[in-house]
Scaffold this motif. Sequence first.
Motif, mmCIF file in Angstrom:
data_model
loop_
_atom_site.group_PDB
_atom_site.id
_atom_site.type_symbol
_atom_site.label_atom_id
_atom_site.label_comp_id
_atom_site.label_asym_id
_atom_site.label_seq_id
_atom_site.Cartn_x
_atom_site.Cartn_y
_atom_site.Cartn_z
ATOM 1 N N TRP A 35 0.905 -1.444 -0.098
ATOM 2 C CA TRP A 35 0.023 0.023 0.063
ATOM 3 C C TRP A 35 0.995 1.293 0.146
ATOM 4 N N LEU A 36 1.993 1.042 0.803
ATOM 5 C CA LEU A 36 2.869 2.257 0.833
ATOM 6 C C LEU A 36 3.494 2.546 -0.414
ATOM 7 N N LEU A 37 4.100 1.546 -1.174
ATOM 8 C CA LEU A 37 4.613 1.842 -2.321
ATOM 9 C C LEU A 37 3.461 2.258 -3.480
ATOM 10 N N ALA A 38 2.220 1.754 -3.357
ATOM 11 C CA ALA A 38 1.146 2.235 -4.435
ATOM 12 C C ALA A 38 0.968 3.870 -4.099
ATOM 13 N N GLN A 39 1.129 4.411 -2.910
ATOM 14 C CA GLN A 39 0.665 5.622 -2.693
ATOM 15 C C GLN A 39 2.023 6.614 -2.758
ATOM 16 N N GLY A 40 3.158 5.873 -3.246
ATOM 17 C CA GLY A 40 4.197 6.816 -3.949
ATOM 18 C C GLY A 40 5.204 7.047 -2.659
ATOM 19 N N SER A 41 5.373 6.117 -1.569
ATOM 20 C CA SER A 41 6.172 6.007 -0.578
ATOM 21 C C SER A 41 7.300 5.094 -0.549
ATOM 22 N N GLY A 42 8.611 5.218 -0.417
ATOM 23 C CA GLY A 42 9.777 4.371 -0.326
ATOM 24 C C GLY A 42 9.505 3.369 1.253
ATOM 25 N N LEU A 43 10.387 2.341 1.471
ATOM 26 C CA LEU A 43 10.144 1.870 2.669
ATOM 27 C C LEU A 43 11.368 1.737 3.513
ATOM 28 N N ALA A 44 11.339 2.614 4.415
ATOM 29 C CA ALA A 44 12.521 2.235 5.342
ATOM 30 C C ALA A 44 12.148 1.588 6.786
ATOM 31 N N VAL A 45 12.105 0.228 5.928
ATOM 32 C CA VAL A 45 11.954 -0.642 6.968
ATOM 33 C C VAL A 45 12.588 -0.709 8.033
ATOM 34 N N PHE A 46 12.502 -1.266 9.204
ATOM 35 C CA PHE A 46 13.394 -1.287 10.431
ATOM 36 C C PHE A 46 13.763 0.019 11.073
ATOM 37 N N GLY A 47 12.779 1.207 11.091
ATOM 38 C CA GLY A 47 13.241 2.318 11.833
ATOM 39 C C GLY A 47 12.678 2.354 13.310
ATOM 40 N N THR A 48 12.819 3.613 13.782
ATOM 41 C CA THR A 48 12.637 3.806 15.143
ATOM 42 C C THR A 48 10.931 3.300 15.335
ATOM 43 N N ASN A 49 10.046 3.893 14.357
ATOM 44 C CA ASN A 49 8.837 3.488 14.439
ATOM 45 C C ASN A 49 8.321 2.339 13.726
ATOM 46 N N SER A 50 9.452 1.496 13.555
ATOM 47 C CA SER A 50 9.236 0.109 13.122
ATOM 48 C C SER A 50 9.462 -0.762 14.344
ATOM 49 N N GLU A 51 9.807 -0.284 15.436
ATOM 50 C CA GLU A 51 10.138 -1.007 16.571
ATOM 51 C C GLU A 51 11.282 -1.908 16.389
ATOM 52 N N ALA A 52 12.008 -1.511 15.632
ATOM 53 C CA ALA A 52 13.115 -2.356 14.930
ATOM 54 C C ALA A 52 13.869 -2.906 16.024
ATOM 55 N N ARG A 76 13.370 0.358 -4.077
ATOM 56 C CA ARG A 76 12.446 1.321 -3.330
ATOM 57 C C ARG A 76 12.850 1.170 -1.524
ATOM 58 N N MET A 77 13.755 0.465 -1.089
ATOM 59 C CA MET A 77 13.748 0.110 0.156
ATOM 60 C C MET A 77 15.208 0.826 0.730
ATOM 61 N N MET A 78 15.216 1.131 2.019
ATOM 62 C CA MET A 78 16.288 1.569 2.826
ATOM 63 C C MET A 78 16.226 1.024 4.263
ATOM 64 N N PRO A 79 16.393 -0.184 4.290
ATOM 65 C CA PRO A 79 16.474 -0.758 5.749
ATOM 66 C C PRO A 79 17.221 -0.243 6.785
ATOM 67 N N GLY A 80 16.713 0.008 8.028
ATOM 68 C CA GLY A 80 17.420 0.256 9.119
ATOM 69 C C GLY A 80 18.386 -0.777 9.666
ATOM 70 N N THR A 81 19.843 -0.544 9.477
ATOM 71 C CA THR A 81 20.561 -1.622 9.950
ATOM 72 C C THR A 81 21.652 -1.459 11.035
ATOM 73 N N GLY A 82 21.440 -0.235 11.774
ATOM 74 C CA GLY A 82 22.433 0.277 12.873
ATOM 75 C C GLY A 82 22.005 -0.640 13.954
ATOM 76 N N SER A 83 23.033 -0.830 14.824
ATOM 77 C CA SER A 83 22.984 -1.502 16.135
ATOM 78 C C SER A 83 23.785 -1.261 16.927
ATOM 79 N N CYS A 84 23.815 -1.535 18.199
ATOM 80 C CA CYS A 84 24.853 -1.514 19.409
ATOM 81 C C CYS A 84 26.039 -2.563 18.990
ATOM 82 N N ALA A 85 25.523 -3.663 18.281
ATOM 83 C CA ALA A 85 26.744 -4.634 18.291
ATOM 84 C C ALA A 85 27.168 -4.579 16.724
ATOM 85 N N LEU A 86 28.612 -4.318 16.366
ATOM 86 C CA LEU A 86 28.986 -4.001 15.254
ATOM 87 C C LEU A 86 28.638 -5.379 14.165
ATOM 88 N N THR A 87 28.771 -6.462 15.014
ATOM 89 C CA THR A 87 28.458 -7.780 14.141
ATOM 90 C C THR A 87 27.045 -7.941 13.485
#
Lengths: 308, 308
Positions: A35-52, A76-87
Motif C-alpha cells: 500500500w505504501l509503495l502504491a501511495q508513492g512512499s519508499g520503505l525505510a523498514v526497521f526504523g524507530t517507528n518500526s520497533e526495529a 525502493r527500500m532503505m532498511p534500518g541496519t544500525g545496532s549496538c553490536a558491530l557484528t
Amino acid sequence: MTQEQPIRGVLAPVVTPFSKDLTPDPQRFLAHCRWLLAQGSGLAVFGTNSEANSLSLDERLALLEFLLDAGIDPARMMPGTGSCALTDAVQLTARATRAGCAGVLMLPPFYYKGVAEEGLFRFFSETVERVGDARLRIYLYHIPPVAMVGISPGLVERLLARYPGVIAGMKDSSGDWSNTRTMLDNFAGSGFDVFVGSESFLLANMQSGGAGCISATANVNPAAIDRLFRNWQDADAGDQQQRLDAVRGAVERAPLLPALKAVLARYRNDPAWATVRPPLVELNAAQGQALHQRLDALGFAMPGLNDG
Amino acid sequence: MTQEQPIRGVLAPVVTPFSKDLTPDPQRFLAHCRWLLAQGSGLAVFGTNSEANSLSLDERLALLEFLLDAGIDPARMMPGTGSCALTDAVQLTARATRAGCAGVLMLPPFYYKGVAEEGLFRFFSETVERVGDARLRIYLYHIPPVAMVGISPGLVERLLARYPGVIAGMKDSSGDWSNTRTMLDNFAGSGFDVFVGSESFLLANMQSGGAGCISATANVNPAAIDRLFRNWQDADAGDQQQRLDAVRGAVERAPLLPALKAVLARYRNDPAWATVRPPLVELNAAQGQALHQRLDALGFAMPGLNDG
C-alpha cells in the motif's frame, strides 16, 4: 554500467505488525508495504517507528527475506541496519546490500553515551570494510532525542572524506532545523542527500537542496506527503505544508508509534494492527477516540487501502 | 529440596577480551573468569563493562556455552540478559536459567526513552512468563547514566508483588546513594537483594542491609573488595573502604572500561587485552602511562594471576 539514481522523496519507517503472541506478522507487513509503495512512499523498514530495536536480528532478517521473496522492489527500500553490536550491523547491512536495497539507514551504536567521535568513526568504518560491497550506500541516522548518541558534522566530514559515494546521506530527526541547515550547507553540494525526519520540515528541506523526508506519519498519510515532495515549487506548497502539519499534529498529540498503529487498525478495520511490543504500550480507549476525532475533524482519509 | 542460597558478595561485570579482528576471545575470557573466582569474585558476565551490548546474541550465547563447557560453576554466575528486544532477552535468560546460573541481571529495554512504567512491567513480565522456569532469579539493573531508562521503586513494587521470589534483587548503578537507600528501605526487608554498582558504596550498603556490589573495578581489584564484603563489621572497615576508593579513583580518572583493559594488559603482560570494540576506544599512550603511574603510587598489585 550506469550509476543507479539514488533513492529520494518520501519514505515511511514502516510500522511492524505483530500477532497476539507478539511475533511479527509478515503478511500484514507485506500488505502495508504494498500500500505504501502504491501511495508513492519508499520503505525505510526497521526504523524507530518500526520497533526495529524491539526485534531480534533474526526477526529482522526474516522479515526482509519475506518482502524480497514476495517481490518487493529493493530499489525502493532503505532498511534500518544500525545496532549496538558491530557484528549485527554488518550482517544486516551486508544482506540488504547484496539484495540490491537502495541504501541502509544506520543508527550509531546507542548503548554507551558520550562516546568519542573516533569510536563512532571506527564503527561505521568497520561496517563499510566488512560489508566490502561497492553497492553499499549508507544513510546516517541522527536522532538524538531517542538514541542520545548523535551524528555530528565532524563525523560526517570524516566519513565522507574516507568513503565518498558510500556515505550517501543522512536522516536528521533532531527536530532542529538549524542542525539540518548545517548539514545541507556543509555537505549537500557534494551529493550528500539530507532527509528530514518529519514532513513538518519537508518544504524547507526541498527549498534548501534536501532530498525528501523519512517520516513516521508517512505510514498513514503517504500520498499527501509525496505530493508536496513532487510539487514543492508550486504556488500552493505552503498550503500543502500546512495541511500535512495539521495531520501530523493530530497524530502526535498521542504517543506517536501506538497512534500510527491505532490509525491503521481503524482504517483497515483490523484491530490486530494496534498491537505493540513492550516496552511500548498501545493507546487506551480514550486516547484512541480523541485521536480519531481529531483526524475526522480534518477530513482525514486513507485512500486505496484495497491496493494492499 | 532445599532452597539454594542466593548469590551475594562481590561480582565483576567480566570484561570481554577480543582478538585483533574484534571477535571475542574465549580462552582469555575463561582465564580471566577463573582468576576472578579464585580471588573471591562472582561472574556478572555480559554487563556494561563487558561490552555486552556490543556483542551479538549469538556471540553472548557462545561465550556462555564456552564457560559452562569449561566447568565454570553456574552458581557463581549472574549473566546480563537484558536487551532492547524481548525475544533476545527471553532466549538468553532461558539459557542461563536452564544452565543453573544463580540469576540474571536485566537491563530494561533502552532504545525508547520516556517509556511508561506499564511498558517496562510488561517487558519483564513477558520475560518471566516466557522463560517459565521456577529457578529463574531476576536482578533488575538500574543504570540511568547509561541506559537512560531506569528501574523505579514503583516498578520494583509491581514486579515483586506479581513475581515474589523470581524478582530477586537489583543492581543500583545510579551512583545516587539516596536512591539505593530508598530501594533498601522499601524492599530489602522482604528478601530483595540490593547490590551497589560501585565498591565506593560497599560499606554503606552492607551497613544498611545490602547484599554486596557488582563493580567494574572488581575486574582488577577483586580480593580487596571481597575482603571488605566479608569483614565490613571489622574495626578497619573504614580504612579498607578508603583504600578501595583510592584504587577506583585512580582507574576511573581514565575512561573506565578501556582503563580496566589497559590494567589487565599490563599486569598479564598481554597487550591483546587492551582491545575494545567500537564505539569504545582504547586508551592512548599518555592515558595509559598516567593510569599506571597512579596505580604504582598506590602500591597496586594483581596477586595470583598465575591461577588463571
